[in-house]
Design an enzyme around this catalytic site. Structure first.
Site, PDB file in Angstrom:
ATOM      1  N   ARG A  38       0.950  -1.007  -0.186  1.00 34.48           N
ATOM      2  CA  ARG A  38      -0.020  -0.011  -0.129  1.00 34.48           C
ATOM      3  C   ARG A  38       0.986   1.194   0.334  1.00 34.48           C
ATOM      4  O   ARG A  38       0.772   2.064  -0.528  1.00 34.48           O
ATOM      5  CB  ARG A  38      -0.731  -0.116   1.273  1.00 34.48           C
ATOM      6  CG  ARG A  38      -2.013  -0.573   0.766  1.00 34.48           C
ATOM      7  CD  ARG A  38      -2.923  -1.354   2.221  1.00 34.48           C
ATOM      8  NE  ARG A  38      -3.604  -1.779   1.752  1.00 34.48           N
ATOM      9  CZ  ARG A  38      -4.976  -2.136   2.572  1.00 34.48           C
ATOM     10  NH1 ARG A  38      -5.056  -2.373   3.684  1.00 34.48           N
ATOM     11  NH2 ARG A  38      -6.200  -2.796   2.282  1.00 34.48           N
ATOM     12  N   LYS A 201     -13.987 -18.111   3.734  1.00 32.90           N
ATOM     13  CA  LYS A 201     -15.562 -18.722   3.392  1.00 32.90           C
ATOM     14  C   LYS A 201     -16.193 -18.259   2.358  1.00 32.90           C
ATOM     15  O   LYS A 201     -15.654 -17.397   1.739  1.00 32.90           O
ATOM     16  CB  LYS A 201     -15.896 -17.249   5.084  1.00 32.90           C
ATOM     17  CG  LYS A 201     -14.997 -18.189   5.943  1.00 32.90           C
ATOM     18  CD  LYS A 201     -16.100 -16.955   7.256  1.00 32.90           C
ATOM     19  CE  LYS A 201     -15.708 -17.678   8.266  1.00 32.90           C
ATOM     20  NZ  LYS A 201     -15.925 -16.792   9.699  1.00 32.90           N
TER      21      LYS A 201
END
Ligand code: ADP
Ligand code: MG
Length: 413
Positions: A38, A201
Site C-alpha cells: 500500500r 469463507k
C-alpha cells in the site's frame, strides 16, 4: 482520459499544503511494516507533490483504536517504511485531533517539499462518525485534498468523505488507476473470462459468487470455500474448515451457474493435514476419499493442472482468494503454482490477469509475481465489477466513489 473525477495534474500543488488521504493501514509485525504494497502505491503521488514544492501531509487510519489514543496504533511506526519507499525523509507530526493548533504549527514550520505523517485519524471518534467538526479541523491543516486511499474510499469517514467537500480535491494516481481500471478494464473483460475465487469463507463472498456466475464463463472455486461446495455435493470434508449451514447457498450458486452456462471447477484432490500448523505432515487425497480426521489445507496437484487448463482457455482471469492456507508451508503450493502460471501466461501476452483482495495480493507477493499481473487491486474485498455497474461486495462502484473526487462537490463550503 475519460474519467470524470479530478486528477492530480488538474490540481495546483505548487507550495501547497496537500492533505493526502493515504491507506497506511499496513501489516506490522515486531514494529516493522511486513508488507509495504500500500505504501509503494503512494510513491508516485507523494513524488508529484514534492516535485511541486508542496508539503505532502499524509492522513490515514491504522488498525482499530476505537476512537481513543492508543500508542499501539500510532502511525509513527510506519514512517520509516514510507521514507524507505519514497527515498525521502518523513516527519511524524504528533496530532491531537481535539486541538490541531500544534500540528498546524509543525506543518507551517516544515520546509516546502516535506513529507509529513499525521497521527491515526481513528484516535478521534469523529473519524468513523464522519464528524463535520473533525473534518473542519483536518481541513485547517491543508490547502488542497488528494485521496489516494481507494481501499478506504467506500467508507464515509471524516477523512475520506466530509473532508473531501471542504477543500479543492482530486484523486491521487493510485486511486485514479483503480477507478480507471474499474471503468475500462475488468468492467468489460475480454472473453472467455474465468473467475478464481478462494479464501476462507463462502459466507463473506456470497454476493460476489452470485454475481460472478452470471457474468463469467467459468468459476474456479478453491481454498476453504471449496470445502463448503464439496460438502454440499455430498463429499466428506473431515475436519476441514467448511460452513455446513451454507450448503444450500452453495447449491443455489451452482444451480445459477448451470443456468447461466458458467462452468464450475471444484478441486478434485486435496492436501490434507491433521493439524492446522506449518509443516504439519500431509497426505494427498482425492476429494472422494478425504480422511475423516483430516483438514483440507490446499488444493492438490491434479486440481492445479485442471485450473491451469482453464487458464489456458481464458483471455481474462479475475482472482480473489487464495487456494489454500498459503501463509503456512507447504499449503502455499497450490496458490503459488496458479499465481506463477497466470503470471507466465500474462507475460506471454496470452492472458489479462486481474487480482484483488488483501490476502490475495499478499499471496501473489509471496509467489513473487505481484508485478507480473496485469492489474492488482489492494482494496480489501474489492473485486472487479463484471458488468460495469454492480460493485463487488465491500466496495463501492466507481460512480459512488467518484463524487468524493469531483471538483463540483469538493468545492462546496
Ligand atoms: P482476500 O483477503 O484475498 O479476499 P480471504 O480473506 O477471503 O482472501 O481469504 C484468505 C484466507 O483464507 C487466508 O488467510 C487463507 O489461509 C485462508 N484459507 C484458504 N484456504 C483455506 C483452507 N483450505 N483452510 C483454511 N483456511 C484457508
Ligand atoms: Mg482477507
Amino acid at each position: 482520459m475519460t474519467a470524470t473525477f479530478k486528477t492530480l495534474d488538474e490540481l495546483d500543488l505548487t507550495n501547497k499544503r496537500v492533505l493526502l488521504r493515504a491507506d497506511l493501514n499496513v501489516p506490522v509485525a515486531d514494529g516493522k511494516v511486513s508488507d509495504a504494497t500500500r505504501i509503494e502505491r503512494l510513491v508516485p503521488t507523494i513524488r508529484e507533490i514534492v516535485k511541486h514544492d508542496g508539503k505532502a501531509i499524509l492522513l490515514s487510519h491504522f488498525g482499530r483504536p476505537k476512537g481513543k489514543v492508543d500508542p499501539e496504533f500510532s502511525l509513527e511506526q510506519v514512517c520509516a517504511a514510507i521514507a524507505n519507499e519514497t527515498g525521502h525523509p518523513v516527519g511524524f507530526v504528533a496530532t491531537d485531533w481535539n486541538d490541531v493548533s500544534a500540528a498546524k504549527q509543525a506543518i507551517d514550520d516544515a520546509p516546502a517539499g516535506s513529507v509529513l505523517v499525521l497521527e491515526n485519524t481513528r484516535f478521534h471518534p469523529g473519524e468513523e462518525a464522519n464528524n463535520p467538526e473533525l473534518a473542519q479541523r483536518m481541513a485547517s491543516l491543508g490547502d488542497v485534498y488528494v485521496n489516494d486511499a481507494f481501499s478506504a474510499a467506500h467508507r464515509a469517514h471524516a477523512s475520506t468523505e466530509a473532508l473531501a467537500h471542504l477543500l479543492p480535491a482530486a484523486a491521487g494516481t493510485a486511486m485514479q488507476a483503480e477507478l480507471e481500471a474499474l471503468e475500462a478494464g475488468p468492467g468489460k473483460p475480454k472473453k472467455p473470462v474465468i473467475a478464481i475465487v478462494g479464501g476462507a469463507k463462502v459466507s463473506s463472498k456470497i454476493d460476489l459468487l452470485e454475481n460472478l456466475v452470471t457474468k463469467v464463463d467459468g468459476l474456479v472455486i478453491g481454498g476453504g470455500m471449496a470445502n463448503t461446495f464439496l460438502h454440499a455435493r455430498g463429499h466428506g470434508v473431515g475436519k476441514s474448515l467448511a460452513e455446513k449451514d451454507s450448503a444450500e447457498t452453495a447449491l443455489r450458486i451452482m444451480d445459477k451457474a448451470d443456468k447461466a452456462s458458467c462452468a464450475i471447477i471444484l478441486p478434485i484432490d486435496a492436501v490434507v493435514a491433521r493439524h492446522f500448523k506449518a509443516d504439519a505432515p500431509t497426505r494427498l487425497y482425492g476429494v472422494d476419499a478425504i480422511d475423516p480426521d483430516g483438514m483440507i489445507l490446499d488444493i492438490g496437484p491434479s486440481s492445479v493442472e485442471r485450473i491451469k487448463g482453464a487458464i489456458d482457455e481464458a483471455h481474462t482471469i479475475v482472482w480473489n482468494g487464495p487456494m489454500g492456507a498459503f501463509e503456512m508451508n507447504p499449503f502455499d503450493a497450490g496458490t503459488v503454482a496458479i499465481a506463477k502460471y497466470a503470471a507466465e501466461r500474462t507475460h506471454a501476452g496470452k492472458l489479462i490477469s486481474v487480482a484483488g483482495g488483501g490476502d490475495t495480493v499478499a499471496a501473489l507477493a509471496h509467489a513473487g509475481v505481484k508485478d507480473a499481473f496485469t492489474y492488482v487491486s489492494t482494496a480489501g474485498g474489492a473485486f472487479p465489477r463484471m458488468d460495469g455497474r454492480q460493485a463487488p461486495a465491500g466496495c463501492r462502484s466507481a460512480e459512488e466513489v467518484r463524487p468524493d473526487c469531483t471538483s463540483e462537490r469538493s468545492h462546496q463550503p
